[in-house]
Write a protein that holds these residues in place. Structure first.
Motif, PDB file in Angstrom:
ATOM      1  N   THR A  99       0.838  -1.203   0.000  1.00  0.00           N
ATOM      2  CA  THR A  99       0.000   0.000   0.000  1.00  0.00           C
ATOM      3  C   THR A  99       0.874   1.255   0.000  1.00  0.00           C
ATOM      4  O   THR A  99       2.033   1.231   0.419  1.00  0.00           O
ATOM      5  CB  THR A  99      -0.902   0.058   1.249  1.00  0.00           C
TER       6      THR A  99
ATOM      7  N   GLY B 144      -4.940   1.729  -0.517  1.00  0.00           N
ATOM      8  CA  GLY B 144      -5.917   0.943   0.233  1.00  0.00           C
ATOM      9  C   GLY B 144      -6.777   1.820   1.128  1.00  0.00           C
ATOM     10  O   GLY B 144      -6.346   2.893   1.573  1.00  0.00           O
TER      11      GLY B 144
ATOM     12  N   ASP C 123      -8.764   1.352  -3.746  1.00  0.00           N
ATOM     13  CA  ASP C 123      -9.943   0.756  -3.107  1.00  0.00           C
ATOM     14  C   ASP C 123     -11.164   1.640  -3.289  1.00  0.00           C
ATOM     15  O   ASP C 123     -11.105   2.848  -3.004  1.00  0.00           O
ATOM     16  CB  ASP C 123      -9.695   0.611  -1.595  1.00  0.00           C
TER      17      ASP C 123
ATOM     18  N   LYS D 246     -10.335  -1.683  -6.625  1.00  0.00           N
ATOM     19  CA  LYS D 246     -10.508  -2.942  -5.885  1.00  0.00           C
ATOM     20  C   LYS D 246     -11.811  -2.854  -5.103  1.00  0.00           C
ATOM     21  O   LYS D 246     -12.158  -1.801  -4.578  1.00  0.00           O
ATOM     22  CB  LYS D 246      -9.331  -3.190  -4.939  1.00  0.00           C
TER      23      LYS D 246
ATOM     24  N   GLU E  49     -14.529  -5.180  -2.365  1.00  0.00           N
ATOM     25  CA  GLU E  49     -14.674  -6.315  -1.454  1.00  0.00           C
ATOM     26  C   GLU E  49     -15.995  -7.035  -1.698  1.00  0.00           C
ATOM     27  O   GLU E  49     -17.057  -6.394  -1.712  1.00  0.00           O
ATOM     28  CB  GLU E  49     -14.609  -5.829   0.000  1.00  0.00           C
TER      29      GLU E  49
ATOM     30  N   HIS F 256     -11.676  -8.805  -3.887  1.00  0.00           N
ATOM     31  CA  HIS F 256     -11.109  -8.956  -2.533  1.00  0.00           C
ATOM     32  C   HIS F 256     -12.047  -9.884  -1.757  1.00  0.00           C
ATOM     33  O   HIS F 256     -13.194  -9.523  -1.496  1.00  0.00           O
ATOM     34  CB  HIS F 256     -10.999  -7.582  -1.869  1.00  0.00           C
TER      35      HIS F 256
ATOM     36  N   THR G 122     -12.867  -9.452   4.704  1.00  0.00           N
ATOM     37  CA  THR G 122     -13.139  -8.195   3.994  1.00  0.00           C
ATOM     38  C   THR G 122     -13.434  -7.138   5.071  1.00  0.00           C
ATOM     39  O   THR G 122     -14.535  -7.107   5.620  1.00  0.00           O
ATOM     40  CB  THR G 122     -14.324  -8.376   3.019  1.00  0.00           C
TER      41      THR G 122
ATOM     42  N   ILE H  50      -7.394 -11.129  -7.811  1.00  0.00           N
ATOM     43  CA  ILE H  50      -8.180 -11.143  -6.571  1.00  0.00           C
ATOM     44  C   ILE H  50      -7.223 -11.130  -5.380  1.00  0.00           C
ATOM     45  O   ILE H  50      -6.252 -11.907  -5.347  1.00  0.00           O
ATOM     46  CB  ILE H  50      -9.076 -12.401  -6.478  1.00  0.00           C
ATOM     47  N   VAL H  51      -7.504 -10.254  -4.416  1.00  0.00           N
ATOM     48  CA  VAL H  51      -6.808 -10.318  -3.122  1.00  0.00           C
ATOM     49  C   VAL H  51      -7.589 -11.289  -2.252  1.00  0.00           C
ATOM     50  O   VAL H  51      -8.822 -11.219  -2.181  1.00  0.00           O
ATOM     51  CB  VAL H  51      -6.760  -8.925  -2.450  1.00  0.00           C
TER      52      VAL H  51
ATOM     53  N   GLU I 166      -7.675 -12.478   1.684  1.00  0.00           N
ATOM     54  CA  GLU I 166      -7.127 -12.050   2.978  1.00  0.00           C
ATOM     55  C   GLU I 166      -7.472 -13.035   4.087  1.00  0.00           C
ATOM     56  O   GLU I 166      -8.636 -13.420   4.259  1.00  0.00           O
ATOM     57  CB  GLU I 166      -7.689 -10.646   3.311  1.00  0.00           C
TER      58      GLU I 166
END
Ligand code: KIV
Length: 273
Positions: free
Chosen positions: A31, A52, A92, A122, A124, A146, A150, A188-189, A191
């Motif tokens: 970031t 982000g 984001d 991006k 979520e 994402h 999330t 795709i992130v 997490e």
């Protein structure tokens, strides 16, 4: 240059990330929220810079990512874009700027692209935001998904614990990842989910999977700059590797400055006009 040689001076694009996945080259992502840090990170050779919504925590001091606004995200993105020459810059979409309806989502994404000149957004979520993702993609705006933990849904989850440990949630994550690939997301992130699950998704999908707390079996890694540089001392999840202790370095420097000002040792004649 031979076709096998990696050209590190070339601008990173969404297509280039896919090429990297296919030749097994891991993707680095970090970031940034301001001009000076973004310049250092870009010149160091980062592949992807994420503006982000963690800016809400580490820049604005909020407890969650929820309060940050679209205007504030655009402010950060503009500052980053002025510095970056090589990395792909992803921004984001903040909480509340895309969940309402797809028209609003598109308007938010267009504002980010028009005002900051960033290269992708991006978002979520999976199936529940399908319409918004599709509408943004239809305007030619690249979308990074994402999934997993999330943070914009913290009030639904109640904790920042590892997600998708149970079979039903793991299945939904796999289904959502397949869906995001199918409708056209470029990456795709994922997490804070079990490493085995993230690796399975990375193996099955053709688009890059970038992990944070998702183990080493994915196509790349992302961290929050303030966490990995040790600026943010109060956050120590298992997945975080600290590459520096900038809080310590900054404290020493600031205390030395205070000492020199108080003692009259700064400035010297050489530091004066
Ligand atoms: O906002 C952010 O920094 C993020 C990363 C944690 C992936 O979404």
């Amino acid at each position: 240059m031979s076709t096998n040689t990696v050209d590190n001076s070339r601008k990173v694009t969404t297509h280039r990330l896919t090429e990297m996945k296919h030749r097994g080259e891991k993707i680095s992502m970090l970031t940034a929220y301001d001009f000076s840090s973004a310049r250092i990170i870009d010149e160091a050779g980062m592949d992807v810079i994420l503006v982000g919504d963690s800016a809400s925590n580490v820049m604005a001091g909020n407890v969650t990512t929820l309060p940050i606004t679209l205007d504030q995200m655009i402010y950060h993105a503009k500052s980053v874009m002025k510095a970056v020459k090589r990395a792909l810059v992803v921004v984001d979409l903040p909480f509340g700027s895309y969940q309402g309806n797809s028209k609003e989502a598109l308007a938010s994404a267009i504002r980010i692209m028009k005002e900051s000149h960033a290269e992708a957004v991006k978002m979520e979520g999976g199936a529940e935001i399908r319409e918004s993702v599709e509408r943004i993609l239809s305007a030619g705006i690249p979308v990074m998904g994402h999934l997993g933990l999330t943070p914009q849904s913290i009030n639904k989850f109640g904790t920042y614990n590892v997600r998708a440990k149970e079979e039903a949630e793991a299945k939904k994550l796999i289904d959502d990842a397949r869906l995001l690939e199918e409708i056209g997301c470029f990456a795709i992130v994922i997490e804070k989910v079990p490493a085995k699950l993230a690796a399975k998704v990375a193996e099955e999908l053709t688009i890059p999977i970038i992990g944070i707390g998702a183990g080493g079996g994915v196509d790349g890694q992302v961290l929050v700059m303030h966490d990995m540089l040790g600026i943010n001392k109060g956050f120590s999840p298992r997945f975080l590797r600290r590459y520096a202790n900038l809080a310590g370095v900054m404290t020493d420097a600031v205390q030395n400055y205070i000492r020199d000002v108080k003692s009259g040792g700064f400035p010297t004649a050489e530091e004066s006009y």
